[in-house]
Design a protein around this motif. Structure first.
Motif, PDB file in Angstrom:
ATOM      1  N   ILE A 383       0.833  -1.188   0.000  1.00  0.00           N
ATOM      2  CA  ILE A 383       0.000   0.000   0.000  1.00  0.00           C
ATOM      3  C   ILE A 383       0.874   1.246   0.000  1.00  0.00           C
ATOM      4  CG2 ILE A 383      -0.283   0.400   2.485  1.00  0.00           C
ATOM      5  CD1 ILE A 383      -3.378   0.621   1.761  1.00  0.00           C
ATOM      6  N   GLY A 384       2.167   1.053   0.187  1.00  0.00           N
ATOM      7  CA  GLY A 384       3.134   2.131   0.180  1.00  0.00           C
ATOM      8  C   GLY A 384       4.408   1.667   0.856  1.00  0.00           C
ATOM      9  N   ILE A 385       5.459   2.473   0.745  1.00  0.00           N
ATOM     10  CA  ILE A 385       6.705   2.189   1.447  1.00  0.00           C
ATOM     11  C   ILE A 385       6.900   3.285   2.480  1.00  0.00           C
ATOM     12  CG2 ILE A 385       9.202   1.948   1.251  1.00  0.00           C
ATOM     13  CD1 ILE A 385       8.788   0.820  -1.538  1.00  0.00           C
ATOM     14  N   SER A 386       6.722   2.917   3.740  1.00  0.00           N
ATOM     15  CA  SER A 386       6.783   3.898   4.816  1.00  0.00           C
ATOM     16  C   SER A 386       8.219   4.322   5.080  1.00  0.00           C
ATOM     17  CB  SER A 386       6.178   3.315   6.092  1.00  0.00           C
ATOM     18  OG  SER A 386       6.396   4.184   7.185  1.00  0.00           O
ATOM     19  N   THR A 387       8.439   5.642   5.112  1.00  0.00           N
ATOM     20  CA  THR A 387       9.766   6.185   5.404  1.00  0.00           C
ATOM     21  C   THR A 387       9.827   6.777   6.806  1.00  0.00           C
ATOM     22  OG1 THR A 387       9.113   8.271   4.341  1.00  0.00           O
ATOM     23  CG2 THR A 387      10.261   6.666   2.982  1.00  0.00           C
ATOM     24  N   GLN A 388       8.816   6.484   7.608  1.00  0.00           N
ATOM     25  CA  GLN A 388       8.811   6.979   8.976  1.00  0.00           C
ATOM     26  C   GLN A 388       9.096   5.830   9.931  1.00  0.00           C
ATOM     27  OE1 GLN A 388       4.761   8.504   9.119  1.00  0.00           O
ATOM     28  NE2 GLN A 388       4.074   6.707  10.221  1.00  0.00           N
ATOM     29  N   LYS A 389       9.070   6.103  11.243  1.00  0.00           N
ATOM     30  CA  LYS A 389       9.457   5.085  12.213  1.00  0.00           C
ATOM     31  C   LYS A 389       8.301   4.540  13.040  1.00  0.00           C
ATOM     32  CE  LYS A 389      14.152   6.864  12.723  1.00  0.00           C
ATOM     33  NZ  LYS A 389      15.177   7.369  13.655  1.00  0.00           N
ATOM     34  N   LEU A 390       7.239   5.295  13.195  1.00  0.00           N
ATOM     35  CA  LEU A 390       6.140   4.853  14.044  1.00  0.00           C
ATOM     36  C   LEU A 390       5.176   3.951  13.289  1.00  0.00           C
ATOM     37  CD1 LEU A 390       5.325   8.101  16.056  1.00  0.00           C
ATOM     38  CD2 LEU A 390       6.685   6.146  16.777  1.00  0.00           C
ATOM     39  N   HIS A 391       4.735   2.907  13.926  1.00  0.00           N
ATOM     40  CA  HIS A 391       3.754   1.939  13.467  1.00  0.00           C
ATOM     41  C   HIS A 391       4.289   1.034  12.359  1.00  0.00           C
ATOM     42  CE1 HIS A 391       0.235  -0.070  12.028  1.00  0.00           C
ATOM     43  NE2 HIS A 391       0.243   0.585  10.896  1.00  0.00           N
ATOM     44  N   ALA A 392       4.675   1.601  11.221  1.00  0.00           N
ATOM     45  CA  ALA A 392       5.111   0.768  10.099  1.00  0.00           C
ATOM     46  C   ALA A 392       6.317   1.405   9.427  1.00  0.00           C
ATOM     47  CB  ALA A 392       3.974   0.620   9.090  1.00  0.00           C
ATOM     48  N   ARG A 393       7.195   0.556   8.870  1.00  0.00           N
ATOM     49  CA  ARG A 393       8.387   1.047   8.197  1.00  0.00           C
ATOM     50  C   ARG A 393       8.726   0.141   7.030  1.00  0.00           C
ATOM     51  NH1 ARG A 393      14.264   2.600  10.869  1.00  0.00           N
ATOM     52  NH2 ARG A 393      14.510   4.536   9.711  1.00  0.00           N
ATOM     53  N   GLY A 394       9.115   0.732   5.895  1.00  0.00           N
ATOM     54  CA  GLY A 394       9.419  -0.052   4.707  1.00  0.00           C
ATOM     55  C   GLY A 394       8.154  -0.454   3.976  1.00  0.00           C
ATOM     56  N   PRO A 395       8.244  -1.454   3.063  1.00  0.00           N
ATOM     57  CA  PRO A 395       7.059  -1.885   2.316  1.00  0.00           C
ATOM     58  C   PRO A 395       5.941  -2.320   3.262  1.00  0.00           C
ATOM     59  CG  PRO A 395       9.045  -2.822   1.359  1.00  0.00           C
ATOM     60  CD  PRO A 395       9.467  -2.184   2.644  1.00  0.00           C
ATOM     61  N   MET A 396       4.746  -1.780   3.028  1.00  0.00           N
ATOM     62  CA  MET A 396       3.610  -2.036   3.912  1.00  0.00           C
ATOM     63  C   MET A 396       2.667  -3.064   3.289  1.00  0.00           C
ATOM     64  SD  MET A 396       2.709   1.818   5.215  1.00  0.00           S
ATOM     65  CE  MET A 396       1.319   1.222   6.195  1.00  0.00           C
ATOM     66  N   GLY A 397       2.622  -4.234   3.901  1.00  0.00           N
ATOM     67  CA  GLY A 397       1.718  -5.274   3.462  1.00  0.00           C
ATOM     68  C   GLY A 397       0.510  -5.370   4.370  1.00  0.00           C
ATOM     69  N   VAL A 398      -0.060  -6.572   4.455  1.00  0.00           N
ATOM     70  CA  VAL A 398      -1.294  -6.780   5.202  1.00  0.00           C
ATOM     71  C   VAL A 398      -1.121  -6.481   6.697  1.00  0.00           C
ATOM     72  CG1 VAL A 398      -2.943  -8.540   5.947  1.00  0.00           C
ATOM     73  CG2 VAL A 398      -2.226  -8.458   3.568  1.00  0.00           C
ATOM     74  N   ARG A 399      -0.073  -6.992   7.303  1.00  0.00           N
ATOM     75  CA  ARG A 399       0.116  -6.818   8.748  1.00  0.00           C
ATOM     76  C   ARG A 399       0.296  -5.360   9.140  1.00  0.00           C
ATOM     77  NH1 ARG A 399       1.157 -11.343  11.808  1.00  0.00           N
ATOM     78  NH2 ARG A 399       1.127 -13.277  10.629  1.00  0.00           N
ATOM     79  N   GLU A 400       0.887  -4.575   8.235  1.00  0.00           N
ATOM     80  CA  GLU A 400       1.103  -3.157   8.534  1.00  0.00           C
ATOM     81  C   GLU A 400      -0.193  -2.356   8.481  1.00  0.00           C
ATOM     82  OE1 GLU A 400       4.640  -5.064   8.261  1.00  0.00           O
ATOM     83  OE2 GLU A 400       3.261  -4.967   6.539  1.00  0.00           O
TER      84      GLU A 400
END
Length: 416
Positions: A383-400
């Motif tokens: 759904i995106g590649i997170s460049t931040q540190k909170l909650h999700a980081r890197g490629p965001m799949g189902v678990r993120e």
């Protein structure tokens, strides 16, 4: 009629049914949509071609046109991604932890959906399918707001998802597309905290900065890709050139393409000529010291200060000389967007120093940055590649796309 308000209300209402949707039903929906995408490949391309022609007429860059285009291979990748997501274990209801309180209560930490996701994205229409699939698998409702340049492609794809999905049990209003391309819709959408639980902007720097500064909803920052590769003095020159070529030219318009190469000062005379020769179609913007030696090469120009830290999304690569690994790490941490950065080296100590010290979502040793992708990581898309540190980081799949809650079971306990 207030389109976005109506959509947001309907999405919120759909969340109750979504969280109760069985895994078998979700998987059946995803497989049905996958089959329909392949069956309607030509219609998808026809809708996409309208956007391509409109984009050409309006002067979209080659890079943006590439992001917009849906080829046979990209359509097939969408369909395959849906099947991959269908095969994943359902994250909802997963017990993450559990223990018994001293008074006898049972406490469990359980994975649950985020709720309603607001997805604001530019160009790439395949995002419509990837995002819808991941949202469904994680039992989230999703509101999709694509760019005007991809409106015909997005309309067709979202309609296809809903029509094929509804026959297999898709909850009504689980996946909705904002039809209006007016900017005011975005301004309104990013303040609907009573209906939307999280925003995921996926696009250019200006879009993300606007949303981050103005939203009243939590935002997951994604996608800005100022990716760097450091060429250590111990590297294999031929291998390094091949990796840089792949990272820059395989698809230059995407966020995981390399934008800057840092070269150890001891090997510039060996590496730069090989780079110039192999990347003949790329404009190489060299720093002052390197430029003076190679200024007569046809694909070489002198770099400007604004080139360092820039995201080109084009066949442009800035090259800078550095003293050592520590110098490269310092430069990257100052100029990187926190996306993906790599070291090409045969020195174990330097590799470990780089991997442990570079402050990015994905760090590589001796591999192309182009692998920063949900599909490549085995997530069935992203759904995106997170460049931040909170909650999700890197490629965001189902678990993120999930959070958790604590479920406490007691038998009459009260606190004294």
């Amino acid at each position: 009629m207030n389109e976005i308000l109506d959509i947001a209300k309907l999405a919120k209402e759909a969340t109750g049914e979504l969280v109760a949707l069985k895994s078998e039903t979700k998987n059946k929906i995803l497989r049905a949509v996958s089959a329909e995408i392949l069956a309607k490949k030509e219609q998808i391309k026809a809708a996409n071609e309208i956007d391509i022609k409109n984009g050409e007429a309006s002067g979209l860059s080659v890079a943006l046109l590439d992001r917009l285009r849906l080829s046979d291979a990209r359509i097939e990748a969408m369909a395959n991604g849906l099947l991959e997501v269908a095969d994943f274990a359902d994250p909802i209801g997963e017990i993450l932890d559990g223990w018994r309180h001293k008074n006898g209560m049972q406490i469990t930490k359980t994975r649950v959906p985020l709720g309603v996701i607001g997805m604001i994205y530019e160009s790439r229409p395949n995002v419509s399918i990837d995002a819808a699939a991941l949202a469904l698998k994680s039992s989230n409702a999703i509101i999709l707001r694509g760019s005007a340049s991809a409106i015909n492609s997005n309309k067709f794809l979202v309609n296809l998802f809903n029509e094929a999905g509804s026959k297999a049990g898709l909850v009504k209003n689980a996946v909705q597309l904002v039809q209006s391309t007016d900017r005011s819709v975005v301004e309104q959408m990013i303040k609907m905290h009573e209906f939307i639980d999280v925003l995921i902007p996926r696009g250019g720097k200006n879009l993300k900065e606007f949303i981050i500064k103005n939203a009243t909803i939590p935002v997951v920052e994604t996608g800005s890709g100022v990716c760097q590769i450091f060429i250590d003095e111990s590297t294999n020159i031929n291998e390094a050139v091949n990796i840089v070529k792949n990272a820059k030219t395989q698809r230059p318009s995407v966020c995981n393409a390399v934008e800057c190469v840092l070269v150890h000062e001891n090997i510039t005379d060996k590496f730069i000529p090989a780079l110039i020769k192999e990347l003949s179609e790329v404009e190489l913007r060299l720093d002052d010291e390197i430029y003076t030696k190679f200024m007569n090469e046809k694909n070489v120009v002198k770099a400007k200060d604004t080139d360092f830290g820039a995201e080109f999304l084009d066949l442009i690569l800035v090259v800078k000389r550095v003293k050592n690994t520590t110098d490269a790490i310092r430069y990257i941490n100052e100029h990187s967007s926190g996306h993906s950065d790599a070291i090409l080296s045969q020195n174990y100590a330097n590799i470990e120093l780089f991997l442990n010290s570079v402050n990015s979502a994905v760090v590589y040793a001796n591999a192309s940055t182009r692998f920063s992708d949900g599909g490549e990581f085995g997530f069935g898309g992203e759904i995106g590649i997170s460049t931040q540190k909170l909650h999700a980081r890197g490629p965001m799949g189902v678990r993120e796309l999930t959070t958790y809650k604590y479920v406490v079971r007691g038998n009459g306990q009260i606190r004294g």
